[in-house]
Enzyme design. Structure first.
Site, mmCIF file in Angstrom:
data_model
loop_
_atom_site.group_PDB
_atom_site.id
_atom_site.type_symbol
_atom_site.label_atom_id
_atom_site.label_comp_id
_atom_site.label_asym_id
_atom_site.label_seq_id
_atom_site.Cartn_x
_atom_site.Cartn_y
_atom_site.Cartn_z
ATOM 1 C CB SER A 101 -0.872 -0.004 1.259
ATOM 2 O OG SER A 101 -1.406 1.269 1.495
ATOM 3 C CD GLU A 117 -2.167 5.254 4.808
ATOM 4 O OE1 GLU A 117 -2.631 5.930 3.864
ATOM 5 O OE2 GLU A 117 -1.933 5.741 5.915
ATOM 6 C CE1 TYR A 150 -4.156 -1.637 5.650
ATOM 7 C CE2 TYR A 150 -2.943 0.324 4.967
ATOM 8 C CZ TYR A 150 -3.646 -0.825 4.644
ATOM 9 O OH TYR A 150 -3.832 -1.167 3.325
HETATM 10 P P1 NAP Z 1 -11.572 -4.310 1.826
HETATM 11 O O1 NAP Z 1 -12.701 -3.962 0.924
HETATM 12 O O2 NAP Z 1 -11.552 -3.763 3.210
HETATM 13 O O3 NAP Z 1 -11.504 -5.906 1.890
HETATM 14 C C1 NAP Z 1 -10.695 -6.557 2.843
HETATM 15 C C2 NAP Z 1 -10.946 -8.051 2.762
HETATM 16 O O4 NAP Z 1 -10.146 -8.697 3.754
HETATM 17 C C3 NAP Z 1 -12.402 -8.470 3.065
HETATM 18 O O5 NAP Z 1 -12.727 -9.552 2.259
HETATM 19 C C4 NAP Z 1 -12.321 -8.886 4.521
HETATM 20 O O6 NAP Z 1 -13.329 -9.800 4.894
HETATM 21 C C5 NAP Z 1 -10.977 -9.572 4.522
HETATM 22 N N1 NAP Z 1 -10.388 -9.732 5.858
HETATM 23 C C6 NAP Z 1 -10.214 -8.795 6.816
HETATM 24 N N2 NAP Z 1 -9.611 -9.328 7.885
HETATM 25 C C7 NAP Z 1 -9.411 -10.645 7.605
HETATM 26 C C8 NAP Z 1 -8.857 -11.736 8.308
HETATM 27 N N3 NAP Z 1 -8.369 -11.611 9.531
HETATM 28 N N4 NAP Z 1 -8.812 -12.937 7.687
HETATM 29 C C9 NAP Z 1 -9.313 -13.101 6.455
HETATM 30 N N5 NAP Z 1 -9.876 -12.110 5.741
HETATM 31 C C10 NAP Z 1 -9.911 -10.904 6.314
HETATM 32 O O7 NAP Z 1 -10.184 -3.913 1.165
HETATM 33 P P2 NAP Z 1 -9.837 -3.598 -0.384
HETATM 34 O O8 NAP Z 1 -10.023 -2.147 -0.613
HETATM 35 O O9 NAP Z 1 -10.497 -4.583 -1.242
HETATM 36 O O10 NAP Z 1 -8.264 -3.831 -0.373
HETATM 37 C C11 NAP Z 1 -7.711 -5.126 -0.655
HETATM 38 C C12 NAP Z 1 -6.297 -5.185 -0.087
HETATM 39 O O11 NAP Z 1 -5.500 -4.177 -0.693
HETATM 40 C C13 NAP Z 1 -6.190 -4.952 1.415
HETATM 41 O O12 NAP Z 1 -5.136 -5.743 1.902
HETATM 42 C C14 NAP Z 1 -5.821 -3.484 1.525
HETATM 43 O O13 NAP Z 1 -5.122 -3.243 2.721
HETATM 44 C C15 NAP Z 1 -4.940 -3.334 0.299
HETATM 45 N N6 NAP Z 1 -4.908 -1.990 -0.304
HETATM 46 C C16 NAP Z 1 -6.073 -1.364 -0.634
HETATM 47 C C17 NAP Z 1 -6.028 -0.141 -1.256
HETATM 48 C C18 NAP Z 1 -7.281 0.587 -1.646
HETATM 49 O O14 NAP Z 1 -7.196 1.803 -1.891
HETATM 50 N N7 NAP Z 1 -8.411 -0.078 -1.752
HETATM 51 C C19 NAP Z 1 -4.780 0.445 -1.553
HETATM 52 C C20 NAP Z 1 -3.626 -0.246 -1.220
HETATM 53 C C21 NAP Z 1 -3.699 -1.481 -0.613
HETATM 54 P P3 NAP Z 1 -14.801 -9.299 5.391
HETATM 55 O O15 NAP Z 1 -15.550 -8.945 4.122
HETATM 56 O O16 NAP Z 1 -15.338 -10.473 6.088
HETATM 57 O O17 NAP Z 1 -14.572 -8.106 6.265
HETATM 58 O O1 G4F Z 2 -10.584 6.925 2.591
HETATM 59 P P1 G4F Z 2 -9.591 6.804 3.671
HETATM 60 O O2 G4F Z 2 -10.039 6.199 4.960
HETATM 61 O O3 G4F Z 2 -8.352 6.023 3.050
HETATM 62 P P2 G4F Z 2 -6.806 5.939 3.464
HETATM 63 O O4 G4F Z 2 -6.585 6.232 4.895
HETATM 64 O O5 G4F Z 2 -6.030 6.739 2.478
HETATM 65 O O6 G4F Z 2 -6.508 4.378 3.258
HETATM 66 C C1 G4F Z 2 -6.952 3.697 2.092
HETATM 67 O O7 G4F Z 2 -5.952 3.783 1.100
HETATM 68 C C2 G4F Z 2 -4.711 3.128 1.432
HETATM 69 C C3 G4F Z 2 -3.757 3.353 0.252
HETATM 70 O O8 G4F Z 2 -3.046 4.545 0.425
HETATM 71 C C4 G4F Z 2 -4.992 1.674 1.663
HETATM 72 F F1 G4F Z 2 -3.836 1.015 1.930
HETATM 73 C C5 G4F Z 2 -5.959 1.504 2.816
HETATM 74 O O9 G4F Z 2 -6.268 0.125 2.989
HETATM 75 C C6 G4F Z 2 -7.246 2.253 2.480
HETATM 76 O O10 G4F Z 2 -7.859 1.607 1.393
HETATM 77 O O11 G4F Z 2 -8.990 8.252 4.031
HETATM 78 C C7 G4F Z 2 -8.450 9.092 3.030
HETATM 79 C C8 G4F Z 2 -8.193 10.467 3.625
HETATM 80 C C9 G4F Z 2 -7.428 10.425 4.960
HETATM 81 O O12 G4F Z 2 -6.453 11.420 4.943
HETATM 82 C C10 G4F Z 2 -8.483 10.756 6.007
HETATM 83 O O13 G4F Z 2 -7.993 11.416 7.165
HETATM 84 O O14 G4F Z 2 -9.455 11.071 3.930
HETATM 85 C C11 G4F Z 2 -9.394 11.671 5.206
HETATM 86 N N1 G4F Z 2 -10.747 11.783 5.753
HETATM 87 C C12 G4F Z 2 -11.383 12.949 6.016
HETATM 88 N N2 G4F Z 2 -12.582 12.700 6.541
HETATM 89 C C13 G4F Z 2 -11.555 10.762 6.107
HETATM 90 C C14 G4F Z 2 -12.726 11.357 6.608
HETATM 91 N N3 G4F Z 2 -11.398 9.424 6.028
HETATM 92 C C15 G4F Z 2 -12.429 8.634 6.447
HETATM 93 N N4 G4F Z 2 -12.304 7.303 6.351
HETATM 94 N N5 G4F Z 2 -13.575 9.172 6.970
HETATM 95 C C16 G4F Z 2 -13.777 10.521 7.077
HETATM 96 O O15 G4F Z 2 -14.822 10.974 7.549
#
Ligand code: NAP
Ligand code: G4F
Length: 344
Positions: free
Chosen positions: A128, A130, A152
């Site tokens: 990520s 992050e 995280y």
């Molecule tokens: P998501 O929608 O939150 O999905 C997370 C998945 O992980 C869900 O299927 C969840 O199951 C499962 N999970 C959580 N804890 C678990 C555990 N202990 N054992 C087995 N399964 C578990 O996340 P996403 O946005 O699809 O992201 C996919 C991956 O990419 C994650 O690892 C995230 O950290 C990483 N990532 C995401 C982004 C982004 O912007 N989306 C960017 C960079 C990296 P449930 O449905 O049961 O909760």
């Molecule tokens: O949407 P966010 O919660 O995503 P964040 O923290 O960037 O993390 C996501 O992207 C990562 C990749 O860079 C992944 F690895 C991670 O698993 C996840 O998918 O927050 C985005 C930004 C933050 O700066 C947060 O402080 O939005 C700001 N924010 C402002 N108001 C908020 C809110 N975030 C959330 N969730 N809720 C709010 O009300």
């Protein structure tokens, strides 16, 4: 080809599973036992593919090493995509041990299973942006130093590094996809983009009055999840395992996202957005901007969805969803629970 996907019920789990099934893969996914149904995103895929045996689901958990081991041994997949994680950054400050454990125990268990298998299994780790910590306004790439700012992100740095260790020590085909934020109409509703577009849909339909957010100045490189899972797949087909950044190369503030999303339905965000300190984090990643040029030159991967079309796509879907909710509310079949603080 057989793929083993953890996190199959998540946003990326849906898009990746769909892509693999479309390519003729048999997909084996892990789901978690939950007191309420948690397969909503993949239900359309279950109804289309489960009966024919192309999609198989198993109860497991990243912390249950024995079940993961048994599954890898019996399935013998060609590719493993480790997408599962407690993926919410703010929640990781509240559940630091669990959030980091999933990114430590899960990857080691899977990599050990790959190492011990007689088959050459490829491994994808969901890394990520992050991990970079967003300290300054530099463009971030595969060579940028990690400065994790949350439990995280620390867990993700571990998972990233251990994948490299297994690749370099045992010759395992292990890749890290360093993905910048990617969103979609299936994004979890507690992430900021979806929280905003859900609110826009409901406010437009007069089901909600305001939306409370935290830091509007944070800036993210936001792409579309459907484009990013293509990049994951391409990484796994590359001749040499490596690490690649997937990003759009553009960054926008939360305020810009809100402004555009409300504009889509002819509203001004300033009339509806409230700031609430509960949404501030103990440590904030202020600015993320990725450089996807390595993925472009080596994988031929390119971001296809512009920021404005991503916002439009999400708002359109959430307006339709709110229209359906309105009908159910009017019939007394739904309760408006979305403004409960615990839900956002
Ligand atoms: P998501 O929608 O939150 O999905 C997370 C998945 O992980 C869900 O299927 C969840 O199951 C499962 N999970 C959580 N804890 C678990 C555990 N202990 N054992 C087995 N399964 C578990 O996340 P996403 O946005 O699809 O992201 C996919 C991956 O990419 C994650 O690892 C995230 O950290 C990483 N990532 C995401 C982004 C982004 O912007 N989306 C960017 C960079 C990296 P449930 O449905 O049961 O909760
Ligand atoms: O949407 P966010 O919660 O995503 P964040 O923290 O960037 O993390 C996501 O992207 C990562 C990749 O860079 C992944 F690895 C991670 O698993 C996840 O998918 O927050 C985005 C930004 C933050 O700066 C947060 O402080 O939005 C700001 N924010 C402002 N108001 C908020 C809110 N975030 C959330 N969730 N809720 C709010 O009300």
């Amino acid at each position: 080809m057989k793929a083993f996907v953890t996190g199959v019920t998540g946003q990326d789990g849906f898009y990746l599973t769909k892509l693999l099934l479309d390519k003729g893969y048999q997909v084996h996914g892990t789901i978690r036992r939950s007191s309420s149904f948690n397969t909503e995103r993949i239900d359309p895929l279950i109804s289309e593919y489960e009966e024919g045996g192309l999609l198989k689901l198993y109860y497991s958990d990243l912390l249950d090493s024995s079940s993961l081991n048994n599954l890898i041994n019996s399935i013998e997949p060609d590719e493993i995509y480790n997408l599962a994680a407690q993926s919410h950054v703010a929640v990781s400050f509240k559940n630091p041990l669990y959030s980091t454990q999933t990114s430590v125990v899960g990857p080691i268990t899977l990599l050990e299973a790959v190492k011990n298998s007689k088959k050459d299994i490829k491994y994808y780790q969901a890394s990520s942006s992050e991990m970079f910590g967003g300290i300054d306004s530099n463009t971030l790439n595969e060579n940028t130093k990690f400065r994790p700012k949350s439990p995280y992100a620390v867990g993700k740095v571990f998972a990233h590094e251990i994948t490299k260790v297994y690749r370099e020590s045992y010759g395992i085909f292990g890749v890290n996809g360093i993905l910048f934020n990617h969103e979609s109409p299936l994004r979890g509703e507690t992430f900021v983009t979806r929280k905003i577009t859900r609110a826009v849909g409901r406010i437009k339909n007069m089901l909600q009055e305001k939306v409370t957010l935290g830091n509007l100045e944070a800036s993210r490189d936001w792409g579309f999840a459907g484009d990013y899972v293509e990049g994951m797949y391409l990484m796994m087909q590359h001749s040499i395992p490596d690490d690649w950044v997937l990003a759009t190369g553009e960054t926008h503030t939360v305020k810009e996202f809100a402004e555009l999303a409300f504009n889509e339905v002819g509203l001004n965000y300033q009339d509806y957005v409230l700031i609430d300190s509960r949404h501030q984090r103990p440590n904030e990643v202020n600015y993320l901007l990725g450089d996807p040029s390595k993925a472009k030159s080596e994988l031929g991967w390119e971001n296809k969805t512009s920021f404005s079309s991503l916002v439009k796509k999400m708002v359109e879907e959430d307006v339709l969803l709110a229209e359906r909710e309105k009908v159910l509310l009017e019939k007394g079949l739904l309760k408006p629970t979305w403004e409960y603080p615990i839900k956002n």
